[in-house]
Design an enzyme around this catalytic site. Structure first.
Site, PDB file in Angstrom:
ATOM      1  N   LYS A 206      39.472  78.628  41.784  1.00 19.71           N
ATOM      2  CA  LYS A 206      39.428  77.343  42.500  1.00 19.71           C
ATOM      3  C   LYS A 206      40.288  77.370  43.756  1.00 19.71           C
ATOM      4  CE  LYS A 206      37.327  74.481  39.207  1.00 19.71           C
ATOM      5  NZ  LYS A 206      37.484  73.525  38.120  1.00 19.71           N
ATOM      6  N   ARG A 246      37.975  77.962  31.004  1.00 21.19           N
ATOM      7  CA  ARG A 246      36.655  78.174  31.595  1.00 21.19           C
ATOM      8  C   ARG A 246      36.841  79.147  32.755  1.00 21.19           C
ATOM      9  NH1 ARG A 246      33.510  76.142  35.749  1.00 21.19           N
ATOM     10  NH2 ARG A 246      31.296  75.844  35.284  1.00 21.19           N
TER      11      ARG A 246
HETATM   12  N1  HH2 Z   1      34.657  73.213  37.070  1.00 22.58           N
HETATM   13  C1  HH2 Z   1      33.461  73.454  37.642  1.00 22.58           C
HETATM   14  C2  HH2 Z   1      32.275  73.176  36.953  1.00 22.58           C
HETATM   15  N2  HH2 Z   1      32.305  72.702  35.677  1.00 22.58           N
HETATM   16  N3  HH2 Z   1      33.535  72.014  33.777  1.00 22.58           N
HETATM   17  C3  HH2 Z   1      34.713  71.780  33.182  1.00 22.58           C
HETATM   18  N4  HH2 Z   1      34.757  71.313  31.911  1.00 22.58           N
HETATM   19  N5  HH2 Z   1      35.903  72.006  33.829  1.00 22.58           N
HETATM   20  C4  HH2 Z   1      35.948  72.475  35.114  1.00 22.58           C
HETATM   21  O1  HH2 Z   1      37.069  72.640  35.653  1.00 22.58           O
HETATM   22  C5  HH2 Z   1      34.702  72.734  35.786  1.00 22.58           C
HETATM   23  C6  HH2 Z   1      33.497  72.492  35.070  1.00 22.58           C
HETATM   24  C7  HH2 Z   1      33.395  74.021  39.030  1.00 22.58           C
HETATM   25  O2  HH2 Z   1      33.409  75.428  39.043  1.00 22.58           O
HETATM   26  P1  HH2 Z   1      32.111  76.437  39.162  1.00 22.58           P
HETATM   27  O3  HH2 Z   1      31.221  76.294  38.016  1.00 22.58           O
HETATM   28  O4  HH2 Z   1      32.606  77.788  39.405  1.00 22.58           O
HETATM   29  O5  HH2 Z   1      31.361  76.051  40.454  1.00 22.58           O
HETATM   30  P2  HH2 Z   1      30.145  75.075  40.674  1.00 22.58           P
HETATM   31  O6  HH2 Z   1      30.706  73.721  40.614  1.00 22.58           O
HETATM   32  O7  HH2 Z   1      29.683  75.436  42.063  1.00 22.58           O
HETATM   33  O8  HH2 Z   1      29.109  75.307  39.659  1.00 22.58           O
END
Ligand code: HH2
Length: 267
Positions: A206, A246
């Site tokens: 992040k 995660r």
């Molecule tokens: N962060 C993201 C997406 N889903 N779910 C939970 N429970 N907690 C988090 O911190 C979280 C999440 C964002 O990260 P990422 O999946 O890498 O990116 P994107 O939002 O582009 O899918």
């Protein structure tokens, strides 16, 4: 041992992997790889929640995520569906997912009732604002108290509706400044205690890592260059009471946790 949730984004615009897994087959292969590396759950998402990301309609989200969910579930992978939409969660649970991971904290109309009816596990995350606006001007009087209060209310609402398996998540990067993210990471024991539920932390790759680097005068442009900082955050969160992390880099995180355990005399 802290459990790991591996991330599979079936989106063309995910910040962390640049849409590399947008096509179905590579997404399935990536999910299998993370499972093989020791993920306890594989989180499949068809809508990016990166700051400023464009919303996707339910039909498109299902079209992206469902084939990946069913292919993984069919071979015994434990799958969560990362969605804000009850209809997408319902379709994914029908296709074999067992957990609904909702960055919106199951606040969409009908979400709580849907989770109760599906009898799935839920992950309730805190977010201030929505993905389009959340990083514009995050504002709290006391970020830890406010996030804890939000999560307590969501847990009570879900439990009252009959949802049994609830995990809470402070939502690192979702409407938070660097200082607010750090305060929440330090407050995991309090979040656990106040909600009485397991805590999941999503700090992997992040932007707070890049912000800390920028503060030190180090330019970090690509998300892949945030792995060192992500591992540091993972170890800190694990030692601080996170039940699940995660992460994008399952093998690396699992190794870091094992080494930290051994150093601390666990094995
Ligand atoms: N962060 C993201 C997406 N889903 N779910 C939970 N429970 N907690 C988090 O911190 C979280 C999440 C964002 O990260 P990422 O999946 O890498 O990116 P994107 O939002 O582009 O899918």
């Amino acid at each position: 041992m802290t459990r790991l949730m591996g991330i599979v984004n079936v989106t063309p615009d995910s910040f962390s992997d640049g849409g590399r897994y947008a096509a179905m087959d590579p997404a399935i292969a990536h999910g299998l790889k993370l499972w093989g590396e020791g993920a306890d759950v594989v989180d499949v998402g068809g809508e990016s929640t990166r700051p400023g990301a464009a919303p996707v309609d339910a039909e498109e989200e299902v079209r992206r995520a469902l084939p990946v969910v069913s292919a993984l579930a069919r071979v015994g992978v434990k799958v969560s569906i990362d969605t804000m939409k009850p209809s997408v969660a319902e379709a994914a649970i029908g296709a074999g997912a067992t957990i609904w991971n909702d960055v919106n904290g199951l606040r969409a109309p009908g979400a709580v009732e849907t989770a109760a009816r599906l009898k799935c596990g839920v992950i309730v995350m805190h977010m201030q604002g929505g993905p389009q606006t959340m990083q514009a001007a995050p504002s709290y009087v006391d970020v830890v108290a406010e996030v804890a209060a939000f999560l307590r209310v969501r847990v009570a609402t879900l439990a009252d509706a009959g949802v049994a398996d609830i995990t809470v998540d402070p939502g690192i990067g979702f409407g938070k400044t660097l200082a607010q993210n750090l305060a929440l990471l330090r407050a995991l024991p309090r979040l656990r205690e106040e909600t009485g539920r397991p805590v999941l932390v999503g700090a992997s790759r992040k932007s707070f890592v890049g912000k800390i680097e920028a503060r030190a005068g180090v330019a970090v442009s690509k998300e892949d260059a945030r792995i060192g900082g992500s591992l540091a955050a993972a170890l800190f969160a694990a030692r601080n009471g996170a039940d699940m992390l995660r992460v994008h880099d399952v093998a690396e995180t699992a190794q870091a946790l094992r080494v930290a355990d051994a150093l601390e005399g666990g094995a």
